[in-house]
Design a protein around this motif. Structure first.
Motif, PDB file in Angstrom:
ATOM      1  N   GLU A  66       0.844  -1.193   0.000  1.00 49.08           N
ATOM      2  CA  GLU A  66       0.000   0.000   0.000  1.00 49.08           C
ATOM      3  C   GLU A  66       0.883   1.249   0.000  1.00 49.08           C
ATOM      4  O   GLU A  66       1.875   1.305   0.751  1.00 49.08           O
ATOM      5  CB  GLU A  66      -0.866  -0.006   1.263  1.00 49.08           C
ATOM      6  N   LEU A  67       0.538   2.191  -0.853  1.00 43.74           N
ATOM      7  CA  LEU A  67       1.255   3.480  -0.866  1.00 43.74           C
ATOM      8  C   LEU A  67       0.263   4.569  -0.476  1.00 43.74           C
ATOM      9  O   LEU A  67      -0.747   4.747  -1.151  1.00 43.74           O
ATOM     10  CB  LEU A  67       1.827   3.737  -2.270  1.00 43.74           C
ATOM     11  N   ILE A  68       0.550   5.272   0.636  1.00 45.18           N
ATOM     12  CA  ILE A  68      -0.396   6.297   1.101  1.00 45.18           C
ATOM     13  C   ILE A  68       0.238   7.680   0.900  1.00 45.18           C
ATOM     14  O   ILE A  68       1.246   8.008   1.538  1.00 45.18           O
ATOM     15  CB  ILE A  68      -0.749   6.092   2.592  1.00 45.18           C
ATOM     16  N   ILE A  69      -0.360   8.451   0.001  1.00 42.79           N
ATOM     17  CA  ILE A  69       0.170   9.788  -0.304  1.00 42.79           C
ATOM     18  C   ILE A  69      -0.949  10.808  -0.028  1.00 42.79           C
ATOM     19  O   ILE A  69      -2.075  10.608  -0.497  1.00 42.79           O
ATOM     20  CB  ILE A  69       0.570   9.891  -1.804  1.00 42.79           C
ATOM     21  N   PRO A  70      -0.673  11.873   0.713  1.00 40.69           N
ATOM     22  CA  PRO A  70      -1.738  12.842   0.977  1.00 40.69           C
ATOM     23  C   PRO A  70      -2.074  13.660  -0.276  1.00 40.69           C
ATOM     24  O   PRO A  70      -1.297  13.675  -1.231  1.00 40.69           O
ATOM     25  CB  PRO A  70      -1.133  13.743   2.065  1.00 40.69           C
ATOM     26  N   GLU A  71      -3.250  14.320  -0.213  1.00 40.94           N
ATOM     27  CA  GLU A  71      -3.670  15.060  -1.406  1.00 40.94           C
ATOM     28  C   GLU A  71      -2.805  16.310  -1.634  1.00 40.94           C
ATOM     29  O   GLU A  71      -2.492  16.658  -2.756  1.00 40.94           O
ATOM     30  CB  GLU A  71      -5.140  15.458  -1.270  1.00 40.94           C
ATOM     31  N   ASN A  72      -2.460  16.927  -0.534  1.00 41.49           N
ATOM     32  CA  ASN A  72      -1.662  18.163  -0.693  1.00 41.49           C
ATOM     33  C   ASN A  72      -0.217  17.833  -1.062  1.00 41.49           C
ATOM     34  O   ASN A  72       0.285  16.739  -0.754  1.00 41.49           O
ATOM     35  CB  ASN A  72      -1.700  19.002   0.585  1.00 41.49           C
ATOM     36  N   GLU A  73       0.406  18.781  -1.696  1.00 44.11           N
ATOM     37  CA  GLU A  73       1.788  18.528  -2.146  1.00 44.11           C
ATOM     38  C   GLU A  73       2.783  18.908  -1.047  1.00 44.11           C
ATOM     39  O   GLU A  73       2.582  19.912  -0.343  1.00 44.11           O
ATOM     40  CB  GLU A  73       2.061  19.336  -3.417  1.00 44.11           C
ATOM     41  N   ILE A  74       3.824  18.096  -0.915  1.00 45.20           N
ATOM     42  CA  ILE A  74       4.856  18.370   0.107  1.00 45.20           C
ATOM     43  C   ILE A  74       6.196  18.457  -0.621  1.00 45.20           C
ATOM     44  O   ILE A  74       6.570  17.539  -1.346  1.00 45.20           O
ATOM     45  CB  ILE A  74       4.913  17.239   1.171  1.00 45.20           C
ATOM     46  N   TYR A  75       6.873  19.568  -0.381  1.00 46.77           N
ATOM     47  CA  TYR A  75       8.138  19.771  -1.111  1.00 46.77           C
ATOM     48  C   TYR A  75       9.346  19.668  -0.180  1.00 46.77           C
ATOM     49  O   TYR A  75       9.312  20.162   0.947  1.00 46.77           O
ATOM     50  CB  TYR A  75       8.130  21.138  -1.798  1.00 46.77           C
ATOM     51  N   CYS A  76      10.381  19.013  -0.691  1.00 48.86           N
ATOM     52  CA  CYS A  76      11.658  18.939   0.062  1.00 48.86           C
ATOM     53  C   CYS A  76      12.799  19.176  -0.917  1.00 48.86           C
ATOM     54  O   CYS A  76      12.656  18.969  -2.119  1.00 48.86           O
ATOM     55  CB  CYS A  76      11.854  17.563   0.676  1.00 48.86           C
ATOM     56  N   ASN A  77      13.922  19.569  -0.347  1.00 55.59           N
ATOM     57  CA  ASN A  77      15.124  19.783  -1.150  1.00 55.59           C
ATOM     58  C   ASN A  77      15.947  18.495  -1.106  1.00 55.59           C
ATOM     59  O   ASN A  77      16.618  18.222  -0.112  1.00 55.59           O
ATOM     60  CB  ASN A  77      15.897  20.948  -0.508  1.00 55.59           C
ATOM     61  N   ILE A  78      15.855  17.697  -2.178  1.00 57.15           N
ATOM     62  CA  ILE A  78      16.523  16.372  -2.103  1.00 57.15           C
ATOM     63  C   ILE A  78      17.364  16.085  -3.341  1.00 57.15           C
ATOM     64  O   ILE A  78      17.081  16.574  -4.434  1.00 57.15           O
ATOM     65  CB  ILE A  78      15.493  15.231  -1.920  1.00 57.15           C
ATOM     66  N   ASP A  79      18.384  15.233  -3.105  1.00 55.12           N
ATOM     67  CA  ASP A  79      19.141  14.664  -4.223  1.00 55.12           C
ATOM     68  C   ASP A  79      18.392  13.386  -4.586  1.00 55.12           C
ATOM     69  O   ASP A  79      18.432  12.389  -3.862  1.00 55.12           O
ATOM     70  CB  ASP A  79      20.578  14.366  -3.754  1.00 55.12           C
ATOM     71  N   PHE A  80      17.639  13.442  -5.698  1.00 55.77           N
ATOM     72  CA  PHE A  80      16.697  12.364  -6.053  1.00 55.77           C
ATOM     73  C   PHE A  80      17.354  10.991  -6.011  1.00 55.77           C
ATOM     74  O   PHE A  80      16.872  10.074  -5.368  1.00 55.77           O
ATOM     75  CB  PHE A  80      16.127  12.634  -7.456  1.00 55.77           C
ATOM     76  N   LYS A  81      18.502  10.860  -6.688  1.00 57.05           N
ATOM     77  CA  LYS A  81      19.149   9.551  -6.838  1.00 57.05           C
ATOM     78  C   LYS A  81      19.579   8.985  -5.491  1.00 57.05           C
ATOM     79  O   LYS A  81      19.414   7.794  -5.218  1.00 57.05           O
ATOM     80  CB  LYS A  81      20.378   9.676  -7.765  1.00 57.05           C
ATOM     81  N   GLU A  82      20.145   9.882  -4.640  1.00 60.02           N
ATOM     82  CA  GLU A  82      20.645   9.403  -3.341  1.00 60.02           C
ATOM     83  C   GLU A  82      19.495   8.995  -2.427  1.00 60.02           C
ATOM     84  O   GLU A  82      19.532   7.948  -1.801  1.00 60.02           O
ATOM     85  CB  GLU A  82      21.490  10.496  -2.651  1.00 60.02           C
ATOM     86  N   LEU A  83      18.451   9.835  -2.368  1.00 63.83           N
ATOM     87  CA  LEU A  83      17.329   9.500  -1.478  1.00 63.83           C
ATOM     88  C   LEU A  83      16.592   8.261  -1.992  1.00 63.83           C
ATOM     89  O   LEU A  83      16.098   7.456  -1.202  1.00 63.83           O
ATOM     90  CB  LEU A  83      16.376  10.689  -1.335  1.00 63.83           C
ATOM     91  N   GLU A  84      16.571   8.102  -3.314  1.00 65.76           N
ATOM     92  CA  GLU A  84      15.967   6.904  -3.912  1.00 65.76           C
ATOM     93  C   GLU A  84      16.693   5.657  -3.387  1.00 65.76           C
ATOM     94  O   GLU A  84      16.084   4.697  -2.954  1.00 65.76           O
ATOM     95  CB  GLU A  84      16.114   6.988  -5.436  1.00 65.76           C
ATOM     96  N   ARG A  85      18.036   5.738  -3.363  1.00 66.88           N
ATOM     97  CA  ARG A  85      18.834   4.610  -2.861  1.00 66.88           C
ATOM     98  C   ARG A  85      18.449   4.293  -1.401  1.00 66.88           C
ATOM     99  O   ARG A  85      18.315   3.131  -1.018  1.00 66.88           O
ATOM    100  CB  ARG A  85      20.327   4.966  -2.949  1.00 66.88           C
ATOM    101  N   ALA A  86      18.260   5.369  -0.594  1.00 64.80           N
ATOM    102  CA  ALA A  86      17.941   5.191   0.829  1.00 64.80           C
ATOM    103  C   ALA A  86      16.598   4.466   0.987  1.00 64.80           C
ATOM    104  O   ALA A  86      16.484   3.501   1.751  1.00 64.80           O
ATOM    105  CB  ALA A  86      17.900   6.544   1.522  1.00 64.80           C
ATOM    106  N   VAL A  87      15.580   4.932   0.229  1.00 64.32           N
ATOM    107  CA  VAL A  87      14.241   4.332   0.368  1.00 64.32           C
ATOM    108  C   VAL A  87      14.244   2.904  -0.173  1.00 64.32           C
ATOM    109  O   VAL A  87      13.654   1.988   0.423  1.00 64.32           O
ATOM    110  CB  VAL A  87      13.184   5.224  -0.335  1.00 64.32           C
ATOM    111  N   ILE A  88      14.938   2.697  -1.292  1.00 65.10           N
ATOM    112  CA  ILE A  88      14.995   1.351  -1.883  1.00 65.10           C
ATOM    113  C   ILE A  88      15.641   0.365  -0.899  1.00 65.10           C
ATOM    114  O   ILE A  88      15.175  -0.756  -0.738  1.00 65.10           O
ATOM    115  CB  ILE A  88      15.732   1.382  -3.248  1.00 65.10           C
ATOM    116  N   ASN A  89      16.706   0.802  -0.202  1.00 67.47           N
ATOM    117  CA  ASN A  89      17.343  -0.079   0.784  1.00 67.47           C
ATOM    118  C   ASN A  89      16.324  -0.589   1.798  1.00 67.47           C
ATOM    119  O   ASN A  89      16.306  -1.766   2.142  1.00 67.47           O
ATOM    120  CB  ASN A  89      18.438   0.690   1.548  1.00 67.47           C
ATOM    121  N   LEU A  90      15.454   0.310   2.257  1.00 69.75           N
ATOM    122  CA  LEU A  90      14.459  -0.070   3.265  1.00 69.75           C
ATOM    123  C   LEU A  90      13.427  -1.020   2.668  1.00 69.75           C
ATOM    124  O   LEU A  90      13.037  -2.013   3.293  1.00 69.75           O
ATOM    125  CB  LEU A  90      13.771   1.178   3.833  1.00 69.75           C
ATOM    126  N   MET A  91      12.987  -0.706   1.428  1.00 68.10           N
ATOM    127  CA  MET A  91      12.008  -1.578   0.768  1.00 68.10           C
ATOM    128  C   MET A  91      12.589  -2.965   0.523  1.00 68.10           C
ATOM    129  O   MET A  91      11.964  -3.983   0.812  1.00 68.10           O
ATOM    130  CB  MET A  91      11.606  -0.972  -0.588  1.00 68.10           C
TER     131      MET A  91
END
Ligand code: ADP
Length: 467
Positions: free
Chosen positions: A344-369
């Motif tokens: 299940e992926l739960i995303i709120p309706e409103n948009e949330i912005y962060c300053n991120i390095d896409f590739k690096e944070l992707e690696r972090a989330v993928i590790n957890l998944m």
């Protein structure tokens, strides 16, 4: 109430010194004036002895009993007359009378010397000679003394003497005063100096505990703070060195295992010990799998050391976090299905912005998944949820799988920490969560874990929001 010693300021010490110096200076001036006055007065006054000599000699009836020395000492003299003329002088004559009248000679009366100063004279008949004795009176002596050339010198002498005494007094008392003050400041400074020396010699356990003037207390507090920081740094340096040693040991162990296998299988192939073609293929498959494992380990190690380097930088851009998570999940949707997970992926309706390095944070989330997929059984539910609070975007990666035991909860983000499931399957490197944590920290964020055995694990990443 008496103030604590530590509350005194150095200014107070300076003020006390200043006041005492002033008092000493005033006393020294007093000494100088008193000595000068006494000295000058004694120079100018006629002494008792002089008065006695003058009076006694003037009143003596008998010439024989005259104190000739005394007369000369007080500035008098004796004249011998013949036919009323002066024929002999004892002492130094101070008038210019060469000849006397009878009246002059027999009467006792005041007379004046050639400078007009008063003296008394008296005549004696002795051995058929007439002697005239002239003795100065007090006034004469004083006036003479005032005219005397030596008086200036004697004045100067008195002034010199009183100056020497008063300056001597000032120097000695001020020395005592300043020595005492310096000692008060020197003693704690010496302790600080010794403390620094001890610290330089490598002992960071030293702490200074004396109490003295406010300003020096501040230096002491700063010293204690500095040395405690050094002690902490030294302790963490030791921990870092220890963990570096452990890391090298773990790396070599992890790399050595597949290499040993590769060596064994390839030797067997080389020596022709493998008979069937099927077996040969199996051996080659083993070798290939082990090289894959080596490649994985080396990659993980490379990523970890790169992230640990102080020069490593992330290149962040403003991203909408809902989109970010959708893209990451899309990459691994196949694996999730393959693992037969409920997702299940739960995303709120409103948009949330962060300053991120896409590739690096992707690696972090993928590790957890990937960890969730790797360590849990089919049918496990994996939920990825995006939330926000006032300041932060919150990403939660939660499963209801086997969970992580309590002892590992604390240390699981450290490098080379692996759970039993990882060791048994020999699939992990123990670097995944350390890499994830490092990436999150490079984004000024934080990561935490809540987990219970057989109930599941929940990783929470918090990142600063862009408003
Ligand atoms: P590894 O390379 O061993 O996966 P990690 O640092 O990624 O190293 O994870 C450390 C350990 O934490 C793993 O060995 C595993 O035992 C445990 N772990 C991590 N995530 C999960 C999870 N979702 N469920 C169960 N155990 C987990």
């Amino acid at each position: 109430m008496k103030k604590a010693k530590g509350n005194k300021s150095l200014l107070r010490l300076f003020f006390i010194n200043y006041t005492f110096s002033l008092i000493i200076f005033i006393v020294a001036i007093g000494i100088f004036i008193s000595i000068s006055i006494v000295g000058l007065a004694s120079n100018l006054s006629v002494t008792d002895r002089e008065i006695r000599l003058m009076e006694e000699n003037f009143l003596v009836e008998d010439f024989e009993k005259l104190d000739v020395e005394g007369i000369l000492e007080v500035g008098g003299w004796i004249e011998r007359l013949e036919d009323n003329r002066v024929v002999e002088i004892i002492g130094s004559k101070r008038d210019n009378i060469e000849e006397y009248t009878v009246l002059n000679v027999i009467s006792e009366y005041e007379n004046y010397d050639s400078f007009g100063k008063k003296y008394n004279s008296r005549a004696y008949l002795h051995d058929s000679f007439v002697y005239v004795v002239k003795v100065p009176n007090g006034e004469y002596l004083l006036n003479k003394r005032l005219d005397d050339k030596t008086l200036g010198e004697s004045f100067r002498g008195t002034i010199k003497y009183s100056l020497t005494v008063s300056i001597g007094f000032m120097v000695i008392t001020m020395c005592i005063l300043f020595c005492k003050s310096i000692k008060k400041v020197e003693a704690p400074l010496k302790k600080i100096e010794n403390g620094i020396q001890t610290m330089i010699n490598g002992d960071y356990t030293i702490r200074l505990s004396f109490k003295t003037y406010k300003e020096i207390d501040k230096i002491r507090e700063s010293f204690n703070y500095m040395v405690s920081k050094l002690e902490e740094a030294e302790a963490s340096k030791k921990v870092a060195e220890e963990s570096k040693k452990n890391m090298i040991r773990d790396i070599t162990h992890d790399i050595k295992t597949p290499i040993t296998s590769i060596m064994g299988y390839s030797r067997a192939l080389y020596d022709g010990k493998v008979e069937s073609h099927e077996e040969e293929k199996r051996y080659l498959q083993y070798i290939f799998n082990k090289t894959l494992r080596l490649n994985y380990l080396i990659n993980e190690l490379f990523v970890f050391t790169k992230l640990e380097s102080s020069e490593y930088k992330v290149y962040p851009k403003i991203e909408e976090m809902g989109n970010f998570l959708r893209e990451v999940v899309a990459l691994y949707y196949g694996e999730i299905e393959e693992a037969e997970f409920e997702f299940e992926l739960i995303i709120p309706e409103n948009e949330i912005y962060c300053n991120i390095d896409f590739k690096e944070l992707e690696r972090a989330v993928i590790n957890l998944m990937v960890n969730s997929l790797k360590y849990n059984d089919k049918g496990t539910t994996l939920i990825i949820e995006l939330k926000e609070d006032v300041e932060k975007a919150v990403i939660i990666i939660r499963d209801d799988g086997i969970g992580i035991n309590k002892e590992l909860n604390e240390s699981v983000f450290k490098e080379f920490v692996r759970g039993d499931s990882s060791r048994q399957t020999n699939g992990g490197s123990g670097l995944g969560l350390a890499i994830t944590k490092r990436i999150v920290e490079l984004h000024n964020g934080s990561i935490s874990l809540r987990s219970e055995i057989n109930k599941g694990s929940e990783f929470t990443i918090k990142l600063p929001k862009v408003k």
